[in-house]
Design a protein around this motif. Structure first.
Motif: not given
Length: 268
Positions: A1-10
């Motif tokens: 989930x954290x990885x998805x959140x980080x990608x979305x922010x990018x």
């Protein structure tokens, strides 16, 4: 989930660089990531925010699709180039021509390789610096390729001619589905019917279109020569798109995709 959140922010920080982000991080654009975008969208109360997330997801999906198609094209070209290099490294022209014939018999003389050989001959023919010996080699390889394509006479070509002669779009696509669904192997089959796979028929549609578009005047593929009517070309392109969207896309993604109604698209 954290990885998805980080990608979305990018992506949100650089919305105009989606293509570049996909190129760098293609492996992160998984089904789980797109499901995550859906979950995020559902947390929004405002329609405008939800719509914005939907547009962002669509932009990402489009970029991923474009990247995958480009990668596939490069891989196909690399494979074709490897075959062409092997042909050129033959100890004699006769051996090279035999390799071309063998590839044709094995159904590995694909459209990318055909285009490479045709382009090599076209470049040699127009060159003012290339020696005549080299031009002769390219010409013989070119003729061997054209002869091999003619001699194959695959069932897919016969099937294409049958499909293209069907004027009613719905009947044509029904016949296409039947060609891909021969039924239970224990059932009695029509001995005159033609069956194939989406991948095989798609390959031969590409070869036909490549032959038509590359050199309409000189091609020795008779079926390509006959495709002079715009409606026939249109039907061939629509068949190609149908196979890609209705069959190949499902096989690669594992889930069905929505496609434009082909009857409607042909009428446009």
């Amino acid at each position: 989930m954290e990885r998805h959140s980080e990608l979305l922010k990018e992506i949100q920080d650089s919305p105009t660089d989606v293509n570049a982000i996909v190129t760098r991080r293609r492996k992160d654009f998984t089904d789980e990531f797109f499901r995550y975008l859906t979950l995020v969208s559902e947390t929004y109360d405002g329609l405008e925010d939800r719509d914005g997330m939907a547009r962002l997801a669509a932009r990402c999906l489009s970029a991923v699709g474009a990247y995958d198609k480009t990668l596939e094209a490069v891989e196909n070209l690399d494979a074709a180039q490897a075959k062409f290099d092997d042909i050129l490294n033959s100890p004699s022209v006769e051996v090279a021509c035999e390799k071309i014939k063998s590839l044709a018999k094995a159904k590995e003389l694909d459209s990318s390789l055909i285009l490479l050989i045709n382009s090599a001959w076209a470049s040699a023919k127009e060159s003012t610096t290339m020696r005549n010996e080299v031009k002769d080699i390219m010409y013989r390889l070119y003729k061997a390729t054209k002869s091999s394509v003619k001699s194959i006479a695959p069932k897919e070509i016969k099937l294409l001619k049958y499909l293209l002669n069907i004027t009613d779009p719905e009947e044509r696509f029904s016949a296409l589905a039947t060609a891909f669904s021969p039924g239970n192997e224990h059932e009695a089959k029509d001995p005159k019917a033609l069956y194939t796979t989406p991948k095989e028929l798609h390959k031969w549609i590409k070869i036909m279109l490549d032959a038509y578009l590359l050199n309409k005047e000189e091609t020795d593929i008779k079926e390509a020569k006959k495709m002079t009517q715009p409606v026939v070309i249109q039907r061939l392109f629509i068949l190609k798109e149908t196979i890609e969207e209705e069959y190949l896309a499902q096989n690669s993604a594992g889930t069905p995709e929505k496609t434009m109604d082909k009857t409607e698209s042909e009428e446009l």
